[in-house]
Design a protein around this motif. Sequence first.
Motif, PDB file in Angstrom:
ATOM      1  N   GLY A 165     -10.613   4.391   4.741  1.00 41.29           N
ATOM      2  CA  GLY A 165      -9.428   4.512   3.902  1.00 41.29           C
ATOM      3  C   GLY A 165      -8.854   3.157   3.532  1.00 41.29           C
ATOM      4  O   GLY A 165      -9.212   2.132   4.101  1.00 41.29           O
ATOM      5  N   TYR A 166      -7.922   3.139   2.560  1.00 42.51           N
ATOM      6  CA  TYR A 166      -7.376   1.864   2.121  1.00 42.51           C
ATOM      7  C   TYR A 166      -6.142   1.455   2.925  1.00 42.51           C
ATOM      8  O   TYR A 166      -5.406   2.281   3.460  1.00 42.51           O
ATOM      9  N   GLY A 167      -5.943   0.131   3.002  1.00 39.20           N
ATOM     10  CA  GLY A 167      -4.729  -0.426   3.568  1.00 39.20           C
ATOM     11  C   GLY A 167      -3.743  -0.769   2.462  1.00 39.20           C
ATOM     12  O   GLY A 167      -4.120  -0.937   1.301  1.00 39.20           O
ATOM     13  N   HIS A 168      -2.449  -0.898   2.809  1.00 39.88           N
ATOM     14  CA  HIS A 168      -1.455  -1.177   1.778  1.00 39.88           C
ATOM     15  C   HIS A 168      -0.233  -1.853   2.388  1.00 39.88           C
ATOM     16  O   HIS A 168       0.066  -1.676   3.565  1.00 39.88           O
ATOM     17  N   TRP A 169       0.454  -2.623   1.545  1.00 42.43           N
ATOM     18  CA  TRP A 169       1.720  -3.256   1.907  1.00 42.43           C
ATOM     19  C   TRP A 169       2.829  -2.631   1.077  1.00 42.43           C
ATOM     20  O   TRP A 169       2.654  -2.355  -0.103  1.00 42.43           O
ATOM     21  N   PHE A 170       3.977  -2.392   1.716  1.00 44.40           N
ATOM     22  CA  PHE A 170       5.084  -1.714   1.037  1.00 44.40           C
ATOM     23  C   PHE A 170       6.373  -2.516   1.182  1.00 44.40           C
ATOM     24  O   PHE A 170       6.610  -3.149   2.218  1.00 44.40           O
ATOM     25  N   ASN A 171       7.196  -2.467   0.160  1.00 50.73           N
ATOM     26  CA  ASN A 171       8.595  -2.854   0.256  1.00 50.73           C
ATOM     27  C   ASN A 171       9.393  -1.571   0.403  1.00 50.73           C
ATOM     28  O   ASN A 171       9.628  -0.862  -0.571  1.00 50.73           O
ATOM     29  N   ALA A 172       9.772  -1.222   1.608  1.00 49.08           N
ATOM     30  CA  ALA A 172      10.466   0.037   1.852  1.00 49.08           C
ATOM     31  C   ALA A 172      11.969  -0.158   1.661  1.00 49.08           C
ATOM     32  O   ALA A 172      12.553  -1.064   2.262  1.00 49.08           O
ATOM     33  N   PRO A 173      12.619   0.651   0.846  1.00 51.49           N
ATOM     34  CA  PRO A 173      14.062   0.494   0.630  1.00 51.49           C
ATOM     35  C   PRO A 173      14.847   0.775   1.906  1.00 51.49           C
ATOM     36  O   PRO A 173      14.535   1.710   2.649  1.00 51.49           O
ATOM     37  N   GLN A 174      15.837  -0.063   2.183  1.00 53.27           N
ATOM     38  CA  GLN A 174      16.649   0.126   3.382  1.00 53.27           C
ATOM     39  C   GLN A 174      18.045  -0.426   3.108  1.00 53.27           C
ATOM     40  O   GLN A 174      18.313  -1.615   3.246  1.00 53.27           O
ATOM     41  N   SER A 175      18.970   0.448   2.705  1.00 56.48           N
ATOM     42  CA  SER A 175      20.298   0.014   2.281  1.00 56.48           C
ATOM     43  C   SER A 175      21.088  -0.634   3.404  1.00 56.48           C
ATOM     44  O   SER A 175      21.912  -1.518   3.169  1.00 56.48           O
ATOM     45  N   GLY A 176      20.849  -0.236   4.631  1.00 58.05           N
ATOM     46  CA  GLY A 176      21.590  -0.781   5.755  1.00 58.05           C
ATOM     47  C   GLY A 176      21.380  -2.265   5.955  1.00 58.05           C
ATOM     48  O   GLY A 176      22.220  -2.946   6.553  1.00 58.05           O
ATOM     49  N   TYR A 177      20.240  -2.776   5.479  1.00 62.26           N
ATOM     50  CA  TYR A 177      19.959  -4.196   5.623  1.00 62.26           C
ATOM     51  C   TYR A 177      20.227  -4.966   4.329  1.00 62.26           C
ATOM     52  O   TYR A 177      20.062  -6.186   4.271  1.00 62.26           O
ATOM     53  N   GLY A 178      20.627  -4.267   3.268  1.00 59.41           N
ATOM     54  CA  GLY A 178      20.951  -4.915   2.023  1.00 59.41           C
ATOM     55  C   GLY A 178      19.759  -5.478   1.277  1.00 59.41           C
ATOM     56  O   GLY A 178      19.912  -6.273   0.354  1.00 59.41           O
ATOM     57  N   ARG A 179      18.555  -5.084   1.661  1.00 61.70           N
ATOM     58  CA  ARG A 179      17.340  -5.586   1.016  1.00 61.70           C
ATOM     59  C   ARG A 179      16.174  -4.687   1.412  1.00 61.70           C
ATOM     60  O   ARG A 179      16.221  -3.983   2.423  1.00 61.70           O
ATOM     61  N   PRO A 180      15.112  -4.715   0.625  1.00 62.29           N
ATOM     62  CA  PRO A 180      13.913  -3.968   1.034  1.00 62.29           C
ATOM     63  C   PRO A 180      13.303  -4.589   2.289  1.00 62.29           C
ATOM     64  O   PRO A 180      13.411  -5.796   2.512  1.00 62.29           O
ATOM     65  N   LEU A 181      12.656  -3.765   3.097  1.00 67.74           N
ATOM     66  CA  LEU A 181      11.982  -4.236   4.299  1.00 67.74           C
ATOM     67  C   LEU A 181      10.476  -4.111   4.128  1.00 67.74           C
ATOM     68  O   LEU A 181       9.983  -3.184   3.493  1.00 67.74           O
ATOM     69  N   HIS A 182       9.778  -5.047   4.734  1.00 68.81           N
ATOM     70  CA  HIS A 182       8.335  -5.121   4.559  1.00 68.81           C
ATOM     71  C   HIS A 182       7.608  -4.247   5.580  1.00 68.81           C
ATOM     72  O   HIS A 182       7.968  -4.234   6.756  1.00 68.81           O
ATOM     73  N   HIS A 183       6.581  -3.568   5.103  1.00 68.31           N
ATOM     74  CA  HIS A 183       5.747  -2.732   5.959  1.00 68.31           C
ATOM     75  C   HIS A 183       4.289  -2.968   5.582  1.00 68.31           C
ATOM     76  O   HIS A 183       3.964  -3.122   4.404  1.00 68.31           O
ATOM     77  N   ALA A 184       3.406  -2.955   6.564  1.00 65.71           N
ATOM     78  CA  ALA A 184       1.981  -3.113   6.289  1.00 65.71           C
ATOM     79  C   ALA A 184       1.186  -2.119   7.128  1.00 65.71           C
ATOM     80  O   ALA A 184       1.474  -1.945   8.317  1.00 65.71           O
ATOM     81  N   GLY A 185       0.223  -1.462   6.528  1.00 67.37           N
ATOM     82  CA  GLY A 185      -0.591  -0.492   7.253  1.00 67.37           C
ATOM     83  C   GLY A 185      -2.054  -0.610   6.900  1.00 67.37           C
ATOM     84  O   GLY A 185      -2.418  -0.871   5.749  1.00 67.37           O
ATOM     85  N   GLY A 186      -2.933  -0.469   7.892  1.00 65.39           N
ATOM     86  CA  GLY A 186      -4.372  -0.494   7.676  1.00 65.39           C
ATOM     87  C   GLY A 186      -4.927   0.899   7.462  1.00 65.39           C
ATOM     88  O   GLY A 186      -4.346   1.896   7.899  1.00 65.39           O
ATOM     89  N   GLY A 187      -6.060   0.987   6.781  1.00 67.95           N
ATOM     90  CA  GLY A 187      -6.732   2.261   6.576  1.00 67.95           C
ATOM     91  C   GLY A 187      -7.562   2.670   7.774  1.00 67.95           C
ATOM     92  O   GLY A 187      -7.961   1.847   8.596  1.00 67.95           O
ATOM     93  N   GLY A 188      -7.815   3.956   7.891  1.00 64.93           N
ATOM     94  CA  GLY A 188      -8.648   4.470   8.972  1.00 64.93           C
ATOM     95  C   GLY A 188     -10.125   4.271   8.688  1.00 64.93           C
ATOM     96  O   GLY A 188     -10.569   4.280   7.539  1.00 64.93           O
ATOM     97  N   GLY A 189     -10.913   4.060   9.732  1.00 63.41           N
ATOM     98  CA  GLY A 189     -12.358   3.963   9.582  1.00 63.41           C
ATOM     99  C   GLY A 189     -12.991   5.316   9.331  1.00 63.41           C
ATOM    100  O   GLY A 189     -12.495   6.350   9.792  1.00 63.41           O
ATOM    101  N   GLY A 190     -14.090   5.330   8.590  1.00 64.14           N
ATOM    102  CA  GLY A 190     -14.777   6.576   8.304  1.00 64.14           C
ATOM    103  C   GLY A 190     -15.458   7.158   9.530  1.00 64.14           C
ATOM    104  O   GLY A 190     -15.861   6.432  10.444  1.00 64.14           O
ATOM    105  N   GLY A 191     -15.586   8.481   9.564  1.00 64.08           N
ATOM    106  CA  GLY A 191     -16.289   9.176  10.634  1.00 64.08           C
ATOM    107  C   GLY A 191     -17.515   9.899  10.098  1.00 64.08           C
ATOM    108  O   GLY A 191     -17.723   9.994   8.882  1.00 64.08           O
ATOM    109  N   ALA A 192     -18.322  10.430  10.988  1.00 66.23           N
ATOM    110  CA  ALA A 192     -19.530  11.139  10.567  1.00 66.23           C
ATOM    111  C   ALA A 192     -19.208  12.376   9.755  1.00 66.23           C
ATOM    112  O   ALA A 192     -19.980  12.782   8.879  1.00 66.23           O
ATOM    113  N   GLY A 193     -18.058  12.997  10.026  1.00 69.24           N
ATOM    114  CA  GLY A 193     -17.722  14.243   9.353  1.00 69.24           C
ATOM    115  C   GLY A 193     -16.701  14.138   8.255  1.00 69.24           C
ATOM    116  O   GLY A 193     -16.532  15.082   7.473  1.00 69.24           O
ATOM    117  N   ALA A 194     -15.974  13.009   8.160  1.00 71.25           N
ATOM    118  CA  ALA A 194     -14.914  12.888   7.156  1.00 71.25           C
ATOM    119  C   ALA A 194     -14.592  11.424   6.918  1.00 71.25           C
ATOM    120  O   ALA A 194     -14.804  10.566   7.785  1.00 71.25           O
TER     121      ALA A 194
END
Length: 324
Positions: free
Chosen positions: A158-187
């Motif tokens: 699967g694909y990885g992605h970086w996000f600017n997640a909105p967060q009003s409590g901090y007065g600015r977007p917050l950064h998030h990063a996630g990696g994709g899952g590795g493929g398996g034999a069945g999916a």
Amino acid sequence: MSGFGYNVSGFGAFPNRGGPYDIQFLVVAGGGAGGGVNSQTYAAGGGGGAGGYIAATASQIERGLTFTVVVGAGGAETVTSYYGAVGATSRIQGTGLTSPINSSNNVLANGGGGGAPSESAGGGDNNGTSGGGGGSSLNTSTKAGGPASGSGDGNAGGYGHWFNAPQSGYGRPLHHAGGGGGGGAGAAGANCTNSGVSTYGGNGGAGKQWLNSTYYAGGGGGAVWVNTDGSQGSGGNGGGGAGGYWRNYSSAVTVAVAGTANTGGGGGGAPIAYGSSQRGGHSGGSGVVIVRYAGGQVGTGGTVSSAGGYTYHTFTSSGNFVTG
């Protein structure tokens, strides 16, 4: 009468009656390691791809034959910001084996692909039977997972992605990063996802269930780095290791998990946060080769067990299977 008795006991193809017999076998290669991350702020590695999975039957195998068995190691744990190492090949070789087979009488499964590091897509020289997940880090676009490539059942990461997640409590977007899952034999491995202030690493793709009711060759989970909420990707059913998790403001840390030994599962990807040292994705699980046949034991080699009217020879390291 002795001749008649011999004819009766020799009738059929069951191994405890003296003639040729059918064998069913499983060949699983080593899983790929998860992707590491560099010192870049907000980064997450992709999960490792599962080792190749081959299940087949060979009919009327003669007695007195020797088959060479090789069990592949899992990809080694990365220690810096590199692609996860590719898993090693597993095989069984000998006369009388059938599809899928190569010109050297090998039934061969290739290892799983390594997970991508932060800022990188899966694939390249780290391709495997199942692809590793894509990585992500600050200000990077979507990074694709590696494709399925090589001998044996497998799927893309699967694909990885970086996000600017909105967060009003901090007065600015917050950064998030996630990696994709590795493929398996069945999916295929799952993509990194985001929902508001929560980001989730991609889950590893599911493996496949063999005749002994056990699952093999699950993909590794993608890591996640978050400022607020979310979770790492889980390992795929079949020995995949979960990704690592880092939540910055609470300093909550969960390290990546290795693929389970002798399943061919992919290793989990690693996360990192600002000011931290480099961290590596975890190792892939080693492969396995299993041979089974109906009736009592006549062959030798591996660890021998019996269940449901079948004899099993399980190889967790290289050796020979002799038909007896």
